[in-house]
Structure formats: C-alpha cells, structure tokens
Design an enzyme around this catalytic site. Structure first.
Site, PDB file in Angstrom:
ATOM      1  N   ASP A 230       0.814  -1.222   0.000  1.00  0.00           N
ATOM      2  CA  ASP A 230       0.000   0.000   0.000  1.00  0.00           C
ATOM      3  C   ASP A 230       0.842   1.264   0.000  1.00  0.00           C
ATOM      4  OD1 ASP A 230       0.764  -0.563   2.582  1.00  0.00           O
ATOM      5  OD2 ASP A 230      -1.163  -0.124   3.508  1.00  0.00           O
TER       6      ASP A 230
HETATM    7  C1  LAN Z   1       4.140  -0.787   9.918  1.00  0.00           C
HETATM    8  C2  LAN Z   1       3.901   0.630   9.601  1.00  0.00           C
HETATM    9  C3  LAN Z   1       3.188   0.898   8.319  1.00  0.00           C
HETATM   10  C4  LAN Z   1       2.226  -0.206   7.943  1.00  0.00           C
HETATM   11  C5  LAN Z   1       1.207   0.215   6.873  1.00  0.00           C
HETATM   12  C6  LAN Z   1       1.823   0.761   5.605  1.00  0.00           C
HETATM   13  C7  LAN Z   1       0.306   1.322   7.434  1.00  0.00           C
HETATM   14  C8  LAN Z   1       0.341  -1.007   6.569  1.00  0.00           C
HETATM   15  O1  LAN Z   1      -0.705  -0.659   5.695  1.00  0.00           O
HETATM   16  C9  LAN Z   1       1.173  -2.174   6.121  1.00  0.00           C
HETATM   17  C10 LAN Z   1       2.148  -2.596   7.231  1.00  0.00           C
HETATM   18  C11 LAN Z   1       3.075  -1.467   7.709  1.00  0.00           C
HETATM   19  C12 LAN Z   1       4.171  -1.282   6.689  1.00  0.00           C
HETATM   20  C13 LAN Z   1       3.755  -1.803   9.033  1.00  0.00           C
HETATM   21  C14 LAN Z   1       4.117  -3.197   9.363  1.00  0.00           C
HETATM   22  C15 LAN Z   1       4.634  -3.485  10.785  1.00  0.00           C
HETATM   23  C16 LAN Z   1       5.488  -2.350  11.339  1.00  0.00           C
HETATM   24  C17 LAN Z   1       6.704  -2.172  10.468  1.00  0.00           C
HETATM   25  C18 LAN Z   1       4.613  -1.076  11.309  1.00  0.00           C
HETATM   26  C19 LAN Z   1       3.346  -1.181  12.129  1.00  0.00           C
HETATM   27  C20 LAN Z   1       5.495  -0.087  12.039  1.00  0.00           C
HETATM   28  C21 LAN Z   1       6.201  -0.913  13.131  1.00  0.00           C
HETATM   29  C22 LAN Z   1       5.929  -2.408  12.813  1.00  0.00           C
HETATM   30  C23 LAN Z   1       7.124  -3.314  13.176  1.00  0.00           C
HETATM   31  C24 LAN Z   1       6.708  -4.750  13.065  1.00  0.00           C
HETATM   32  C25 LAN Z   1       7.625  -2.958  14.579  1.00  0.00           C
HETATM   33  C26 LAN Z   1       8.664  -3.868  15.114  1.00  0.00           C
HETATM   34  C27 LAN Z   1       8.048  -4.937  15.913  1.00  0.00           C
HETATM   35  C28 LAN Z   1       8.132  -6.253  15.658  1.00  0.00           C
HETATM   36  C29 LAN Z   1       7.125  -7.132  16.250  1.00  0.00           C
HETATM   37  C30 LAN Z   1       9.168  -6.845  14.803  1.00  0.00           C
END
Ligand code: LAN
Length: 758
Positions: free
Chosen positions: A479
């Site tokens: 996305d």
């Molecule tokens: C994010 C942030 C953005 C988010 C969107 C683009 C909003 C979503 O539509 C797809 C997934 C994604 C890219 C996403 C995936 C997981 C992330 C990277 C996070 C929520 C920000 C932090 C998180 C990450 C997993 C944090 C570290 C923690 C672990 C459990 C490894």
C-alpha cells in the site's frame, strides 16, 4: 553527530531528571534519512538555526500566526494547511514522532551495552526522561508503576522488566523512588521470570539471566528445504527477520562477556528476579497480562522435544555449523539490501550484535549499524524515543499530497511549490533496482512475478516500488507503493483550470510508473486480496508456531482490506492514465480484489482495520475503493450497510471516537475520551467517498473538526492512532492534520462550501 562528547548544558529548571537544553536539538534530513543532533557549541548553533519543524517536534512554540476562526470548512482546511505546511522538511517530506511500542529502546540500549558502545550523554539523558515520562504512574494507564507493551497499555512484565533494566544500564539508581515502585509492580506481576520470550532473549544476551530461560530458536530451521510448509521463507517478513538473528545468537548462546564481573549485571539480576535463579524451570512462565496470544499445544510440544531430546542428543556440531553459516549469510544479505538500516528497530540491533560476534568490535559492518541506529531515535518534548521504523517519510508525504488534491487545494499557487517539492521527494524515494541477488536469480522476470529464491534472499522484486520510510531501507510495501503511485498520478494528471495542459511538470515518466504498477500486479494473493510486504507464502496454521506471546496474527502474511483497497484505487487511477498497459491484467486484478473486499465485509457492514484504529480507518479505504468501481450509497446495498454501521456510531457531538481496544477485541469499542479528530475525519471521508446523502450528519462532524481546531490552525494530539499485530499501538501524529484537511476540503467541494458557525 549524536556521538558528541563534552559537557551537557542542562536547563536550569531541570525537575527530577536532568534535561538537555532543547533549543540545541536539530533534526537533520539527508534525502529522507532523519537523525537528531545536539549542538554543543555556540558556533554550531549560529550556523544551524532551529526550524519550525524542530520546534514543533520539541513541543515549543513554532511562532505560527493566529488566524482567527474559520466560518467555512474550506477556510478551516486552509488554516490547518497554513500550520501544517510550515512543518515540511527540506527534502519535501514531513517528519514524525513514531512512538508507541515500549520494547524498542531496550533492545538498542542492551546491544550497545554488551558491545561496549554508548550513546552520547544528551541522548542518554533524554532516553531516561522519556522512559520515566511513559511510566504508568498517577492517572497514566493502570497507575501501577510499570510500563506497558505500548504507551497507552497497562503494565506488563515485558514493558516493565525491559524498561527497568534499560534505566539501570543508563545509570539510574535502584533507590530512585520511581524505580522502587517499578520494582514493586514487576514483583507483583511475578518478576522477570514471567516475561515473554523476547524479554527472556534480551535478558540472556545481557547476561542477567541464563540461556536456559529462553525457549529454543534453532537456526537449523533455515536449512529446511523450501517445500516444507513451515520453512522460514514462508513467514511474515518481520518474523523472518527477527528470528533470523535471534536464532543465530541463541545458537551461540552468546552473552555479554563481562556479565560475571560487572557488578551492575549482578545487581539487576537480584532486582528483577524474585525466584531462585533456576532458569530452566521458568522457561514457559508468563504473566497473564503479557499472554495475549498463548503458545499453542503444538509449540509447547515442539519446545519440549527440542529441549529433552533434540538439543542434548541430536544437535550435531556439523549441523549447527552449517545452520549458523547460512543464517550469517542471510543476515549479511539483509544488511546489504537495507544499507544497514535493517527492516525495523527490532532486528536492527540484533543484526548489529551478529556482526559484532562474527566480525569483531571494529568491523565496518558494526560501525555502519552503529551509525544507522540513530535513524530510529527521535527527540520529542518528552525525551528521546525509538521510532517504530526509520520514519514515515513516503507514507505521510503521499497522503499529504492526496489530501490537498482531495480538498481541491493542490493547484492553489500558495501550495503549488510545496506540492512540487513533495512530488520530487516521492520521485527520489522509488526503488530503481531489485534486491541483491534477485536479477541474476531464477526468480527474475520483467514484468515481475511474486517468485523468489534463496539467492535473492527470498525477497520479491522491488524495482518500481516504494517503502514506508525511505528508498535506502528498501522494503516494498504494497500500500505504500499504491499510495505513492496515486499521489503522483493525481498531481501529474491534474488538468490546469484554464483547460490547457497540466498544472505540474511530468516528474515521473511512464516507464517509472509502469514499474510501480507491475509491482502491485505481482502482489495479489490467490484469494484476490493483497498483503503487506509480500504475497502470502504459508498457511495460517503457522500461527501454531507463534512464539511471541505478546502479539497475534504475525506468522504469515494476510489479506488486509487497507492494502487491498489501496491497490485497487491505485490500479484504477493508473488504468485511467494508461488504459493500454497490461489492460487485461489490470482489469482482472481489480475485479478479483474487489470481490475479496466484498467477502471481507462483516454482516454489520464494517471492515476490521489492522494498521490503525480501527473500523473507521478500514471503512475509509474500503469505501474509496468501492466507489472507483461505481459502488456507492445509491447503487449498492453493501455500501448502504457500511454507511449505516458508521452513522450508528456517531456521537452526540457529531464526531466518532474509537478505542484501541477495538483492535484487540475485534469489535467496536468507544473511545473513553469521546470523539477523536482523526476517527471523525476518516469517517467523513468514508461517507463522502460513498456518496452518502444525509448532509446534516456530515455537517455536524465537520463542525466538530472546526471546533477542535486551534486559532493558529493546528489540531492538538489526542489518542493514539495506529496499531500492529492486534495488540501494539503506534502513533501517527500527522494524521491529525492530513485527514481533517482532506475531510474538510472534500465536504466543502461537495456542498459548495456553505457558511458554518462552529
Ligand atoms: C508498519 C507501519 C506501516 C504499515 C502500513 C503501511 C500502514 C500497513 O498498511 C502495512 C504494514 C506497515 C508497513 C507496518 C508493518 C509493521 C510495522 C513495520 C509497522 C506497524 C510499524 C512498526 C511495525 C514493526 C513490526 C515494529 C517492530 C516490531 C516487531 C514485532 C518486529
């Protein structure tokens, strides 16, 4: 940079914790890479003045002028923009404090401690201040003195044991009254013995506990052939990239070499554990509050077999060597592909530790990781935190562009330069090459498919995609690619008001745009839905192996309504601009995706959102995408059902407010503080996209947005907005600007901008 030395000029009114002089902090932005710097000398201060954005992030007055009250929605949108536009950073993006998770700083601080590296004194001071500010005392969350999984969560062992240990490593005394109540809270929860797997891992790295406390993470899993249904290449990328270095370190049973002679380690051990140090007895202990997703009986059985039979009798040296060699190779591929920025702040310090173990303290790899750890650190008025990613650069910039287009303000001469800068930023952040090893592997084709191989580090194609943060980080997100593509198409295709030509120059040509479309087309699952980083590679049954008790639904990719709908709207816009390119594929993609969106709708009309809170967020995406297919309030029963779901939830004051508990529980939960600006804006956009006809409902909501606006055009921070893995919240502070501006502007356009008395 951040490793500045020398004395810190502490502000004189330092309360309990010493505080640095906030007028000395500056955000630097090199092509999107964001790092905070503390200027020690007055010459530096003179040479590098503070920007409005620096002041805003630090909670200082930005000097934004008073604008007076708006009496139309468009005026309110413009006032909001007057404030928000001053926060655009030099390269064209917007920065953001991306806090929430409370388990990130500990990984960084422990890694630096065990590798004998330190942060600068100002950074350490501000980290201490941040952690104490987030402590659950007084009216904050449960008030029990600990820390939660995230900033709005009740105290858990994970949050409390990790943050307590971090404070101790940063020099806070165990006799500090706040440490005493934190300890009491931890002991009431059953001590660090009751921590989840990830806490036990970090404490064993630090040498505070023994490795027998940690359930096995055998790197041999990586030697399984690809066809095996549980092979790690099938896991969700975040789990793959966390368990990869974790397995490597677990296999070596590597601990801080000076643990037994360092008195601090022994003290922490005595402070956070109340039971005898018989580690293996407590491997499966976990407090109920941490145990959001209890280990399955399958995983418990596997762990038992591994510990009783496999590890003592069958884990031969040659096997271990081969496994460790392969995980080390994969870690190096990840480092190369992300320029040492790493996927996220969990695997980033872990990878650094692996480089330290494999290549020694002075290795180039260790140095580069050490530098990149700064990309995650963010300075706020509450101190220094670790962001959930190395920023939200591409994501927020793409939404900002779309908000202005939606509000009809993008071609306003006042905002045109800002938009062009934002457009150039997006252009600069597109990936223009594939991951390391991909092009020479058997997976390569043009246009790409979702195929992958070990030579490509199991990555998919990425040329043409965008990530969430920067080009340098290098991870495709479905996305993020779609929203960036939409933003670019919306701006570049914008016809000029005089009817002659376009408003913006063509900054990205067809070739670059079709690369993006190719990536999106390669990301559709067999179900028709679209996941986050890759196509789905494994069965949901892999959740039986979910070892991180604190998160749910993490083992494989899933179809997400937000990602799927984002791709539908992007492909719709793309096909309008370039109707002949892969016409059949594009049509088929949209048809199958929309079909999936229909099946994902619940009988009550709602969609469950996975990446922000919660039903209002998903509704905005879903209804926008259905509208592109001609499904609106007038024409579609399902859209009417979706609107009814939303309208039924409207508060008396005209707004909507959803609690983060909606995400945890999967059902709508009202926000305890009532209406929230961001939920309200999402709903207004959703209803307008759907062509919902009842103006009074929308007008009441618009009034609320206008009432909440400050005299300088800004909106204040309310509840946390985002979520991941069902249980962990994360903040998106720019949403309170982006979406109200868009909602107000869309309302004004739809109803000829009537006078409104807020
Ligand atoms: C994010 C942030 C953005 C988010 C969107 C683009 C909003 C979503 O539509 C797809 C997934 C994604 C890219 C996403 C995936 C997981 C992330 C990277 C996070 C929520 C920000 C932090 C998180 C990450 C997993 C944090 C570290 C923690 C672990 C459990 C490894």
């Amino acid at each position: 940079n951040g490793s500045a030395s020398g004395t810190v000029k502490a502000a004189s009114n330092a309360a309990v914790d010493p505080k640095t002089d906030h007028t000395r902090w500056r955000l630097r932005n090199d092509d999107g890479r964001q790092t905070w710097h503390y200027l020690e000398s007055d010459e530096e201060l003179k040479a590098w003045p503070m920007s409005a954005a620096d002041k805003y992030y630090l909670g200082m007055d930005t000097g934004a002028p008073t604008l007076g009250n708006a009496n139309t929605a468009l005026q309110a949108a413009e006032n909001g923009l007057a404030f928000y536009s001053r926060l655009q950073l030099e390269p064209g993006n917007w920065g953001c404090e991306y806090g929430g998770p409370m388990f990130l700083l500990p990984g960084l601080v422990i890694t630096l401690y065990v590798t004998d590296k330190r942060l600068s004194r100002p950074e350490e001071m501000e980290i201490v201040r941040y952690i104490f500010t987030m402590q659950n005392v007084g009216s904050k969350n449960d008030g029990k003195g600990g820390w939660g999984l995230h900033t709005e969560g009740d105290s858990t062992v994970f949050g409390t044991a990790m943050n307590y240990t971090t404070l101790r490593l940063l020099g806070v005394s165990k006799d500090d009254p706040r440490m005493q109540i934190a300890r009491k809270c931890l002991h009431d929860l059953g001590s660090a013995m009751n921590g989840p797997h990830w806490a036990k891992f970090w404490l064993s790295v630090l040498g505070v506990s023994g490795w027998d406390l940690v359930n096995p993470v055998p790197p041999e899993l990586w030697l399984l052939p690809d066809w095996v249904p549980i092979s790690p290449w099938r896991w969700w990328i975040h789990m793959r990239q966390v368990y990869l270095p974790m397995g490597h370190i677990w296999s070596k049973k590597w601990s801080y070499p000076r643990a037994e002679t360092d008195p601090l380690i022994k003290e922490i051990r005595k402070e956070i554990f109340t039971q005898p140090f018989e580690w293996s007895r407590y491997r499966n202990h976990i407090s109920p509050i941490d145990n959001y997703n209890p280990k399955s009986w399958v995983l418990n059985l596997i762990n038992w077999i591994l510990v009783i039979i496999y590890i003592p009798f069958l884990r031969f040296d040659w096997l271990v060597k081969r496994a460790e060699a392969w995980t080390w190779a994969m870690i190096q591929i990840e480092d190369k592909n992300t320029n040492y920025a790493a996927l996220a702040p969990v695997n980033s310090p872990m990878n650094m530790l692996c480089c330290f173990i494999e290549e020694g303290p002075d290795a180039e790899s260790v140095k580069r990781h050490r530098e990149h750890l700064h990309d995650f650190l963010w300075m706020s008025k509450n101190g220094m935190m670790m962001n959930g990613t190395d920023g939200v650069q591409t994501w927020d910039t793409a939404f900002t562009i779309q908000a202005l287009v939606g509000a009809g303000l993008a071609d306003d001469p006042k905002y045109k330069p800002m938009m062009e800068k934002a457009l150039r930023f997006l252009e600069s952040q597109q990936f223009t090459s594939h991951p390391h090893g991909y092009e020479t592997s058997s997976a390569y084709s043009d246009p790409p498919t979702a195929k992958t191989t070990p030579e490509a580090g199991y990555r998919q194609a990425r040329r043409g995609a965008w990530g969430f943060s920067t080009r340098s980080q290098g991870y495709t997100v479905s996305d993020c690619t779609s929203e960036a593509l939409k933003a670019i198409l919306e701006l570049q295709e914008l016809p000029s008001a005089q009817g002659k030509g376009k408003v913006f120059p063509e900054i990205m040509d067809f070739e670059r745009l079709r690369w993006a479309a190719d990536i999106i087309l390669s990301m559709q699952n067999t179900t028709g839905g679209v996941a986050s980083y890759e196509i789905r590679r494994g069965s949901e049954k892999l959740e039986y192996l979910n070892a991180a008790e604190v998160f749910g639904r993490i083992m494989v990719e899933y179809d997400y309504p937000e990602c799927t709908t984002s791709c539908v709207t992007a492909m719709h816009l793309f096909s309008k601009a370039f109707p002949d390119y892969r016409r059949e594929d594009v049509e088929e993609f949209q048809k199958r995706a929309v079909q999936w969106i229909r099946t994902d709708q619940r009988p009550d009309g709602s969609w469950y959102g996975s990446w922000a809170i919660c039903f209002t967020y998903a509704a905005m995406f879903a209804l926008e995408s259905l509208a592109t297919q001609g499904e609106t309030y007038e024409t579609s029963e399902r859209v009417r059902r979706a609107c009814k779901f939303l309208v039924d939830k409207q508060n008396e004051d005209g707004g909507w407010g959803e609690s983060y508990r909606s995400c945890e529980l999967g059902v709508w939960v009202d926000h305890p503080d009532g209406s929230q600006v961001v939920n309200t804006a999402w709903t207004v956009i959703a209803l307008l996209e759907a062509g919902y006809a009842e103006r009074s409902v929308l007008e009441k909501a618009v009034k609320l947005l206008m009432q909440r606006q400050q005299e300088n055009g800004e909106w204040l921070q309310e509840g946390i907005e985002g979520v991941f893995n069902k249980s962990c919240m994360i903040s998106y502070p720019n949403y309170k600007f982006i979406f109200p501006i868009k909602a107000l502007g869309m309302f004004a356009r739809k109803f000829d901008n009537p006078q409104i008395d807020p």
